[in-house]
Design a protein around this motif. Structure first.
Motif, PDB file in Angstrom:
ATOM      1  N   ARG A 133       0.839  -1.189   0.000  1.00 22.36           N
ATOM      2  CA  ARG A 133       0.000   0.000   0.000  1.00 22.36           C
ATOM      3  C   ARG A 133       0.886   1.256   0.000  1.00 22.36           C
ATOM      4  O   ARG A 133       1.880   1.342   0.711  1.00 22.36           O
ATOM      5  N   PHE A 134       0.443   2.262  -0.825  1.00 23.35           N
ATOM      6  CA  PHE A 134       1.158   3.548  -0.855  1.00 23.35           C
ATOM      7  C   PHE A 134       0.998   4.271   0.469  1.00 23.35           C
ATOM      8  O   PHE A 134      -0.127   4.402   0.978  1.00 23.35           O
ATOM      9  N   THR A 135       2.108   4.737   1.064  1.00 24.56           N
ATOM     10  CA  THR A 135       2.043   5.550   2.290  1.00 24.56           C
ATOM     11  C   THR A 135       2.498   6.993   2.048  1.00 24.56           C
ATOM     12  O   THR A 135       2.225   7.877   2.867  1.00 24.56           O
ATOM     13  N   GLU A 136       3.163   7.248   0.934  1.00 24.76           N
ATOM     14  CA  GLU A 136       3.601   8.616   0.596  1.00 24.76           C
ATOM     15  C   GLU A 136       3.897   8.666  -0.901  1.00 24.76           C
ATOM     16  O   GLU A 136       4.481   7.729  -1.460  1.00 24.76           O
ATOM     17  N   VAL A 137       3.468   9.746  -1.566  1.00 24.76           N
ATOM     18  CA  VAL A 137       3.771   9.948  -2.992  1.00 24.76           C
ATOM     19  C   VAL A 137       4.131  11.417  -3.207  1.00 24.76           C
ATOM     20  O   VAL A 137       3.651  12.296  -2.487  1.00 24.76           O
ATOM     21  N   ASN A 138       4.982  11.695  -4.182  1.00 31.52           N
ATOM     22  CA  ASN A 138       5.334  13.093  -4.481  1.00 31.52           C
ATOM     23  C   ASN A 138       4.475  13.613  -5.634  1.00 31.52           C
ATOM     24  O   ASN A 138       3.786  12.831  -6.324  1.00 31.52           O
ATOM     25  N   PRO A 139       4.453  14.937  -5.865  1.00 30.28           N
ATOM     26  CA  PRO A 139       3.605  15.504  -6.933  1.00 30.28           C
ATOM     27  C   PRO A 139       3.927  14.939  -8.312  1.00 30.28           C
ATOM     28  O   PRO A 139       3.033  14.847  -9.157  1.00 30.28           O
ATOM     29  N   ALA A 140       5.207  14.597  -8.587  1.00 27.15           N
ATOM     30  CA  ALA A 140       5.556  14.078  -9.910  1.00 27.15           C
ATOM     31  C   ALA A 140       4.823  12.777 -10.207  1.00 27.15           C
ATOM     32  O   ALA A 140       4.424  12.522 -11.352  1.00 27.15           O
ATOM     33  N   TRP A 194       1.101   9.932 -13.503  1.00 27.96           N
ATOM     34  CA  TRP A 194       0.153   8.812 -13.598  1.00 27.96           C
ATOM     35  C   TRP A 194      -1.297   9.284 -13.714  1.00 27.96           C
ATOM     36  O   TRP A 194      -2.184   8.480 -14.007  1.00 27.96           O
ATOM     37  N   GLY A 195      -1.547  10.577 -13.437  1.00 33.78           N
ATOM     38  CA  GLY A 195      -2.896  11.110 -13.608  1.00 33.78           C
ATOM     39  C   GLY A 195      -3.806  10.898 -12.425  1.00 33.78           C
ATOM     40  O   GLY A 195      -5.033  11.060 -12.555  1.00 33.78           O
ATOM     41  N   TYR A 196      -3.286  10.501 -11.268  1.00 31.41           N
ATOM     42  CA  TYR A 196      -4.097  10.293 -10.070  1.00 31.41           C
ATOM     43  C   TYR A 196      -3.894  11.442  -9.110  1.00 31.41           C
ATOM     44  O   TYR A 196      -2.850  12.101  -9.107  1.00 31.41           O
ATOM     45  N   SER A 197      -4.888  11.646  -8.214  1.00 31.81           N
ATOM     46  CA  SER A 197      -4.701  12.595  -7.120  1.00 31.81           C
ATOM     47  C   SER A 197      -3.944  11.905  -6.001  1.00 31.81           C
ATOM     48  O   SER A 197      -3.827  10.672  -5.961  1.00 31.81           O
ATOM     49  N   ARG A 198      -3.437  12.679  -5.075  1.00 33.45           N
ATOM     50  CA  ARG A 198      -2.684  12.127  -3.947  1.00 33.45           C
ATOM     51  C   ARG A 198      -3.575  11.205  -3.122  1.00 33.45           C
ATOM     52  O   ARG A 198      -3.142  10.118  -2.715  1.00 33.45           O
ATOM     53  N   GLU A 199      -4.830  11.603  -2.878  1.00 28.05           N
ATOM     54  CA  GLU A 199      -5.732  10.800  -2.063  1.00 28.05           C
ATOM     55  C   GLU A 199      -6.044   9.471  -2.748  1.00 28.05           C
ATOM     56  O   GLU A 199      -6.136   8.418  -2.086  1.00 28.05           O
ATOM     57  N   GLU A 200      -6.210   9.475  -4.085  1.00 27.29           N
ATOM     58  CA  GLU A 200      -6.484   8.233  -4.804  1.00 27.29           C
ATOM     59  C   GLU A 200      -5.340   7.250  -4.686  1.00 27.29           C
ATOM     60  O   GLU A 200      -5.560   6.042  -4.486  1.00 27.29           O
ATOM     61  N   LEU A 201      -4.099   7.741  -4.783  1.00 25.63           N
ATOM     62  CA  LEU A 201      -2.944   6.842  -4.696  1.00 25.63           C
ATOM     63  C   LEU A 201      -2.789   6.287  -3.282  1.00 25.63           C
ATOM     64  O   LEU A 201      -2.434   5.115  -3.094  1.00 25.63           O
TER      65      LEU A 201
END
Length: 884
Positions: free
Chosen positions: A378-385, A390-397
């Motif tokens: 599971r994703f716990t942190e993602v950067n804006p890039a 990938w075209g997703y929002s931070r909350e979706e990822l």
């Protein structure tokens, strides 16, 4: 910063006031005495200055008489009207000086009487001079020269000089008397000043000894207080009621980066502090703790502020300020401020916060996708890039797993990656990512282990490689197009390695060597090239393998066996400072070579025809010049005969016509002689009689022969030596011709009053074989004239050519430098022209020292010796009767 003994301070102040009062009284008395003496001294100095100016004016008057006499005698001896201008100017200046002296010395009867006598004698001398000048203008030269040599008129001049020098002697006596008076007054002034200085010094010594007792008492009290303050870790300053610092301890200077002297007098309103609050905003001076205490009377504690040091650094301090009250009135008399340096502690906190901010900024602004996942994927942190790519929002990822995004990635794959990175090994893999719009992109991912909040996570860096793969595809297509172009261009192109084996050849190259199977990979150059072509190319192959680009031509045979001529270019293929192979470009130049050879033969034929025509022209010039000399001799002879028989007084116009004919015949004769000399030199009909020629002696002789020309333009002639021997094997008459041509040109194009120099120095030049050097003697002739434009420095040696800058109407045939160059060529030497920075032109004639059977020894000359200038008559010589 302590309170010194008040009784000691009071006694010190009263004593100082008494001493100052006594010193002021002595100073006033001294000034009055010196002022009186200076007034007397000023009058004497004025008299001394008047006497000196009078002596100078009388001396100038004597010089004016000499200038008048010199101008008149110069004109009488030379007949040059140019000397009349100085003569007239001398009369005008002489009258002005006599008038000025008469007005200045009207109060002196004796001087006035002598000046009247001088004026009368001057008028008689001018009258006599005007009469002799009129005789000279009327052509009665012999009568005038007789008067000059008999000294007629000298008696009047001597009488004037005697009267003037008598006045000069009288004023010298007056000046000596006044000077003695000045020295006496100066001694009196110096004595008065010395007495005042001695008394003042005694008072200062007495005052100093008295003050030492008070100062010692104050020093003991202050030392005790400073010892306490210097041991403190806090900075302490005391400020008066206006906020100015009046005392500080050593620690305060260290914290604020200022010396104690720099701190004294500064206040909180000084803009150089550039103080700031913790949030970075400015800290106004009126809100500093000390100023708040002075305004409110209440202490201020634990105020944090930043201060900029003079060396550019910033220090953070925590400040405490407390008011100081007067014990008798209870009013505020100042404030004591203490502060502690907290820079290191604050910087440590700021550094930690800045490090976290920098790391977050790097992650937030990274161009590649960065994300963190847990052990379950599971994703716990993602950067804006990652979101953008990938075209997703931070909350979706953050609600998704890596299996939802990466195609073909299972939970077992994710666990295997987790186990691998936890063992310390990084993992890299390439898969496609499903974007939010349903499209996929290839990405390259690198995973590593990350400890976060006490649990194990996986940190991943993902890069979109779709652009890279597209670029790789374009590169492959570009290489195919390039190979197609190279394979079909008409030029012959190939590549062979350092082992001399082909790795590539285009179709033109294959056709040239007759290779029909199209395969040259691995074939040795020795098997493809003919033996002669390989032998001819081998040296260039070795140079190309050494890293040098080589271009050469060789004879070759094509596949049909026909002889061809080719231009070959070898271009090294260098990588990592090593030659891996060589690119070869071959151009068939057979047809071009044939055309060049044919054109060369045509040009050679045209050259031979031109040389024959030029030789015929020189023969015609030589014969024509020779034939022209006979009628010219007749014209000049009959003109001389006619001039001797014509009475110039009765037929002045006919005499002038005959003089014009004679001058024109002389100029035409010089031109014909130059033409004949040049023709003889160019046709090889001139004999060079070699002997040991001393160039210094020849330069002296030619210089003396041109003295009249030098005198006419007031030119200075010098010979400079930088050699131990001035002798060379040469033809003496030709050397004289070279020197005459060069010096005559220098005279023509020099400014009046300039200098012409002949410099003799050791030199060398390249021998005709183009390899060895020849010892030589360089003779340079330079002037202070107009110079030569740089593009014309070589053209001036051509026949009938002069510099565009020297076409001044000075005359000349335009053949002198051509003849000079031909003479230098016959001697195996050279001659060139150049410009001298800040001056005019210079010509360098270089004679080889090679012996041709003539003795070349001479007495040694010291290098750097200046032989000259050659003495010439001056205006002063003419005024003394020296014949020109």
């Amino acid at each position: 910063m302590g309170k010194p003994n008040s009784g000691s301070v009071g006694r010190l102040l009263r004593h100082s006031r008494h001493v100052v009062a006594i010193q002021i009284a002595i100073l006033v008395a001294t000034i009055a005495f010196v002022a009186a003496q200076i007034s007397l001294l000023t009058g004497a100095v004025h008299q001394l200055d008047h006497a000196s100016k009078t002596i100078a004016a009388l001396t100038a008057l004597s010089d004016d008489i000499s200038d008048l006499d010199a101008g008149q005698r110069s004109y009488l001896l030379t007949g040059d009207a140019a000397f009349l201008a100085p003569y007239a100017r001398a009369i005008r200046v002489l009258d002005e000086h006599i008038t000025d002296l008469g007005a200045e010395l009207a109060h002196d009867p004796e001087t006035t009487r002598v000046l009247r006598r001088v004026t009368t004698a001057k008028d008689r001398r001018v009258k006599f001079a005007d009469e002799t000048i009129a005789l000279r203008r009327d052509g009665r030269t012999a009568e005038v020269l007789h008067l000059v040599r008999n000294g007629t008129g000298r008696q009047l001049t001597d009488a004037i000089h005697a009267d003037v020098h008598m006045l000069i002697d009288q004023w010298h006596v007056t000046r000596q008397r006044v000077a003695s008076e000045v020295r006496e007054r100066q001694g009196v002034v110096a004595f008065g000043v010395t007495v005042a200085a001695v008394v003042t010094i005694l008072m200062i010594v007495w005052n100093y000894r008295t003050q030492q007792g008070f100062i010692s008492e104050l020093a003991r009290s202050e030392a005790e207080l400073r010892g306490i303050l210097s041991s403190m870790v806090e900075g302490v300053v005391k400020q008066d009621t206006s906020g100015r610092i009046v005392a500080a301890n050593e620690r305060a200077s260290q914290i604020l980066g200022l010396t104690e002297d720099q701190l004294m007098g500064r206040d909180s309103m000084d803009p150089h502090w550039r103080c700031m609050r913790e949030d970075g905003s400015p800290f106004p001076g009126e809100e500093h703790p000390a100023m708040v205490v002075l305004r409110t009377g209440s202490p201020v504690r634990d105020c944090v502020m930043g201060v900029h040091l003079p060396r550019g650094e910033q220090v953070w301090i925590v400040v405490n300020a407390k008011p100081v009250f007067a014990t008798d009135t209870g009013t505020i008399t100042g404030v004591v401020t203490t502060f502690l340096d907290i820079t290191e502690l604050r910087n440590a906190d700021i550094g930690r916060l800045q490090s976290e901010a920098r790391l977050r900024a790097i992650v937030e602004n990274a161009p590649d996708a960065i994300f963190v996942r847990d052990a379950t994927g599971r994703f716990t942190e993602v950067n804006p890039a990652a979101c953008r790519s990938w075209g997703y929002s931070r909350e979706e990822l953050l609600r998704s797993t890596v299996m939802d995004v990466f195609e073909g990635l299972t939970l077992d794959d994710a666990r295997e990656i987790t186990n691998t990175v936890e063992s310390g090994l990084p993992v890299s893999f390439t898969r496609s990512v499903r974007r939010a719009d349903g499209s996929t992109i290839p990405v390259e991912t690198r995973a590593t282990s990350l400890e976060l909040d006490g649990s194990s996570h996986v940190l991943c860096f993902t890069r979109d490689v779709s652009a890279l793969r597209a670029a790789q595809q374009r590169t492959l297509e570009s290489e195919k197009r390039l190979q197609a172009i190279i394979g079909n261009v008409p030029a012959m192109i190939s590549y062979w390695g350092a082992d001399l084996r082909f790795e590539f050849a285009n179709q033109a190259m294959l056709a040239w060597f007759g290779i029909t199977d199209g395969n040259v990979d691995g074939r040795d150059l020795r098997d493809v090239l003919s033996r002669p072509a390989f032998a001819q190319s081998l040296p260039y192959m070795e140079r190309a393998l050494g890293g040098e680009v080589c271009v050469f031509e060789r004879d070759d045979k094509d596949s049909a066996g026909r002889r061809r001529h080719a231009r070959v270019t070898y271009i090294p293929d260098v990588a990592d400072e090593r030659v891996r192979g060589v690119f070869t470009l071959i151009t068939d130049t057979t047809e071009l070579t044939h055309k060049v050879q044919e054109r060369t033969r045509e040009l050679a034929l045209a050259r031979d025809q031109a040389e024959a025509a030029n030789h015929a022209k020189d023969e015609i010039l030589a014969n024509a010049s020779h034939e022209m000399r006979t009628p010219l001799h007749a014209i000049r002879g009959f003109t001389d005969l006619a001039l001797r028989q014509v009475d110039a007084g009765q037929s002045p116009k006919l005499a002038r016509y005959l003089h014009n004919i004679q001058e024109s015949a002389q100029r035409l004769g010089k031109f014909v002689d130059d033409l004949l000399s040049l023709a003889k030199l160019q046709t090889g009909r001139t004999t060079v009689e070699v002997s040991a020629v001393d160039l210094r002696a020849r330069a002296e002789d030619i210089g003396r022969s041109l003295e009249v020309l030098f005198l006419a333009k007031r030119l200075r002639f010098e010979i400079l030596l930088s050699t131990s021997s001035c002798v060379v094997p040469a033809d003496a008459s030709m050397v004289d011709q070279v020197l005459t041509n060069l010096l005559s040109n220098a005279v023509k194009f020099s400014y009046d009053g300039g200098t012409i120099r002949v410099t003799l120095a050791d030199d060398t030049f390249v021998a005709p074989d183009g390899h060895s050097t020849v010892s030589a003697l360089r003779m340079s002739v330079s002037d202070d004239g107009v110079g030569i434009p740089e593009p014309e420095l070589e053209a001036v040696f051509e026949k009938f050519r002069q510099s565009s800058r020297t076409k001044t109407g000075a005359g000349g045939t335009g053949l002198g430098l051509s003849i000079t160059r031909e003479i230098m060529r016959l001697h195996g030497g050279t001659i060139t022209a150049r410009n001298v920075p800040g001056a005019g032109a210079a010509f360098d004639a270089v004679f080889p020292r090679a012996q041709t059977g003539a003795h070349t020894g001479t007495a040694p000359a010291s290098p750097g010796d200046v032989h000259g200038p050659i003495p010439l008559p001056t205006a002063a010589d003419l005024s003394r009767g020296v014949p020109a």
